[in-house]
Design a protein around this motif. Structure first.
Motif, short mmCIF file in Angstrom:
data_model
loop_
_atom_site.label_atom_id
_atom_site.label_comp_id
_atom_site.label_asym_id
_atom_site.label_seq_id
_atom_site.Cartn_x
_atom_site.Cartn_y
_atom_site.Cartn_z
N VAL A 1 0.84 -1.20 0.00
CA VAL A 1 0.00 0.00 0.00
C VAL A 1 0.87 1.25 0.00
CG1 VAL A 1 -1.73 1.32 1.27
CG2 VAL A 1 -1.92 -1.17 1.14
N TYR A 2 1.83 1.30 0.90
CA TYR A 2 2.71 2.46 1.01
C TYR A 2 3.55 2.64 -0.26
CZ TYR A 2 6.52 5.45 2.63
OH TYR A 2 7.45 6.47 2.75
N SER A 3 4.05 1.53 -0.81
CA SER A 3 4.88 1.61 -2.01
C SER A 3 4.09 2.14 -3.21
CB SER A 3 5.47 0.23 -2.33
OG SER A 3 6.29 -0.23 -1.28
N ALA A 4 2.85 1.68 -3.35
CA ALA A 4 1.99 2.17 -4.44
C ALA A 4 1.65 3.64 -4.23
CB ALA A 4 0.73 1.33 -4.52
N TYR A 5 1.48 4.01 -2.98
CA TYR A 5 1.22 5.43 -2.65
C TYR A 5 2.38 6.29 -3.14
CZ TYR A 5 -0.17 9.51 0.14
OH TYR A 5 -0.55 10.78 0.54
N SER B 1 -4.69 13.34 -14.34
CA SER B 1 -5.61 12.33 -14.88
C SER B 1 -4.81 11.04 -15.03
CB SER B 1 -6.17 12.78 -16.24
OG SER B 1 -7.08 11.82 -16.75
N ILE B 2 -4.81 10.25 -13.96
CA ILE B 2 -3.89 9.12 -13.87
C ILE B 2 -4.63 7.79 -13.98
CG2 ILE B 2 -2.10 8.02 -12.47
CD1 ILE B 2 -1.80 10.70 -10.98
N ALA B 3 -4.16 6.94 -14.89
CA ALA B 3 -4.72 5.60 -15.06
C ALA B 3 -3.92 4.62 -14.21
CB ALA B 3 -4.67 5.19 -16.52
N ILE B 4 -4.57 3.52 -13.85
CA ILE B 4 -3.86 2.44 -13.16
C ILE B 4 -3.99 1.17 -13.98
CG2 ILE B 4 -5.87 1.91 -11.69
CD1 ILE B 4 -3.82 0.98 -9.54
N MET B 5 -2.85 0.51 -14.22
CA MET B 5 -2.85 -0.74 -14.98
C MET B 5 -2.69 -1.88 -13.99
SD MET B 5 -3.11 -2.19 -17.96
CE MET B 5 -2.78 -0.87 -19.16
N LEU C 1 -6.73 -10.97 -5.82
CA LEU C 1 -7.11 -10.35 -4.55
C LEU C 1 -5.89 -10.09 -3.67
CD1 LEU C 1 -10.24 -12.55 -3.75
CD2 LEU C 1 -10.16 -10.31 -4.88
N GLY C 2 -4.72 -10.32 -4.24
CA GLY C 2 -3.49 -10.19 -3.48
C GLY C 2 -2.86 -8.83 -3.60
N ILE C 3 -1.63 -8.80 -4.14
CA ILE C 3 -0.89 -7.54 -4.20
C ILE C 3 -1.58 -6.50 -5.07
CG2 ILE C 3 1.33 -8.63 -3.71
CD1 ILE C 3 1.94 -8.50 -6.71
N GLY C 4 -2.33 -6.96 -6.07
CA GLY C 4 -3.02 -6.01 -6.96
C GLY C 4 -3.99 -5.13 -6.19
N SER C 5 -4.77 -5.74 -5.31
CA SER C 5 -5.75 -4.98 -4.54
C SER C 5 -5.07 -4.01 -3.58
CB SER C 5 -6.68 -5.92 -3.77
OG SER C 5 -5.95 -6.68 -2.82
N LEU C 6 -3.93 -4.41 -3.02
CA LEU C 6 -3.20 -3.53 -2.10
C LEU C 6 -2.58 -2.35 -2.83
CD1 LEU C 6 -1.42 -6.06 0.29
CD2 LEU C 6 -3.51 -4.78 0.68
N ARG C 7 -2.03 -2.61 -4.01
CA ARG C 7 -1.42 -1.52 -4.78
C ARG C 7 -2.50 -0.56 -5.31
NH1 ARG C 7 3.37 -5.22 -7.63
NH2 ARG C 7 4.26 -5.83 -5.62
N GLU C 8 -3.66 -1.09 -5.61
CA GLU C 8 -4.76 -0.22 -6.01
C GLU C 8 -5.21 0.62 -4.81
OE1 GLU C 8 -9.02 -0.41 -8.40
OE2 GLU C 8 -8.26 -2.22 -7.43
N GLU C 9 -5.20 0.04 -3.63
CA GLU C 9 -5.56 0.78 -2.42
C GLU C 9 -4.61 1.96 -2.19
OE1 GLU C 9 -5.61 0.07 2.45
OE2 GLU C 9 -5.79 -1.65 1.12
N GLY C 10 -3.30 1.72 -2.35
CA GLY C 10 -2.32 2.80 -2.19
C GLY C 10 -2.48 3.88 -3.24
N PHE C 11 -2.78 3.46 -4.46
CA PHE C 11 -3.03 4.39 -5.57
C PHE C 11 -4.21 5.31 -5.26
CE2 PHE C 11 -5.69 4.94 -9.42
CZ PHE C 11 -4.86 5.74 -10.20
#
Length: 337
Positions: free
Chosen positions: A165-169, A182-186, A193-203
């Motif tokens: 989460v922090y790293s994606a932030y 205007s930022i997209a997330i890939m 449901l693993g790291i993807g969801s956490l990185r989206e949370e930080g984003f």
């Protein structure tokens, strides 16, 4: 009550208790008597099937990978394999896809079926697990690069990971500080449901903190693949969607995004900035070079296999390690200092 509880009460390693149970001669008589007395006092009945597995095959270590084609794990796997071999063990590699939803059940099944002495899990959804989930697993388990941070209260397994989460932030904040609004997330896969969801949370947290609204049409799924990311972003750009930044949760997808931008007649950094994730070699040698969040993958692999071997030898207790990441700024972003 299991073998780890007996070892803790006796003040010895799990391997010592195992040797006593299996009547191995390489145990001091005083230690043997103390362990047997504790077993008797606690009415502990050894798991015969698990014990027989260990006796029949004492040199197998399993590595369970979620997303086996992920080059990030491939680089880690090379180091892990060499360390396991050097220690005199054989590595058994197992993989499963993102549709698997019961990580513990898979783990228990593989430990018993493959007669494993220990396991390293690379990736996976271990968010809602409890200590009790590991009662059926009487071998050391190390969860690596997973989707959760665990504390010392989880004593029946170990983990080595980062703060996703922090790293994606940090990645998203960097794009914002470069002027992106205007930022997209890939993302990878809808079922991740693993790291993807956490990185989206930080984003999303970074966007919220900087009062930037997110357009859900800019949430893209690239399937952790060059072509998948390329096709998704190219389709969006062909619609003339106005975007000025992209956070890709893997460097592989960041490279696919970079080519889509070029093929759309746009300039990377000047028109659209890109930040990837992982710190893989491809991000440094692609042109233009790609800004990324670097994970300490070799340190992560070294710590994981080293910890597992120490657990097998009874030299340490389970522990949970969180490693730091680093933002590596390159040509795909240009922030004014």
């Amino acid at each position: 009550m299991n073998i780890r509880d007996i070892a803790k009460i006796a003040g010895v390693g799990v391997s010592t208790v195992s040797r006593v149970i299996n009547n191995h001669p390489d145990v001091k008589e005083q230690t043997r008597e103390r362990v047997l007395e504790i077993i008797k006092e606690n009415n502990y009945i050894p798991n015969n099937s698990a014990r027989n597995l260990k006796k029949n095959n004492t040199k197998n270590i399993g590595v369970l990978i979620k997303g086996v084609f992920n080059p990030f794990f491939s680089e880690m796997l090379d180091l892990i394999s060499k360390r396991i071999s050097k220690a005199g063990y054989s590595m058994i590699l197992e993989h499963h896809d993102y549709l698997s939803d019961n990580e513990i059940k898979n783990l228990i099944s593989i430990v018993k079926e493959k007669r494993l002495q220990g396991v390293i899990c690379l990736g996976g959804n271990f968010e809602n697990i409890k200590n009790e989930d590991f009662d059926e697993i009487e071998v050391p388990v190390v969860l690596t690069s997973i989707n959760h941070k665990y504390g010392k209260e989880f004593s029946k397994f170990s983990s080595v990971t980062i703060d996703n989460v922090y790293s994606a932030y940090l990645a998203t904040e960097h794009l914002i500080k470069c002027g992106c609004r205007s930022i997209a997330i890939m993302l990878g896969d809808e079922n991740d449901l693993g790291i993807g969801s956490l990185r989206e949370e930080g984003f999303l947290k970074a966007l919220k903190d900087y009062n930037i609204k997110f357009n859900n049409e800019l949430r893209l799924l690239g399937r952790f693949d060059y072509r998948g990311a390329y096709n998704e972003l190219k389709k969006l750009l062909d619609k003339k969607e106005d975007i000025d930044g992209i956070f890709a949760i893997s460097d592989i997808m960041a490279v696919g995004c970079a080519k889509a931008i070029k093929d759309s007649g746009l300039d990377i950094s000047k028109d659209i900035s890109i930040v990837g994730f992982d710190g893989m070699d491809i991000s440094e040698f692609y042109s233009p070079t790609i800004t990324t969040i670097k994970q300490p993958k070799l340190e992560m692999a070294e710590l994981s296999v080293g910890l597992l071997l120490e657990l097998l030898e009874g030299k340490t207790e389970n522990k949970h390690i969180i490693l730091e990441t680093e933002l590596i700024e390159r040509e795909s972003t240009s922030c004014k200092k």
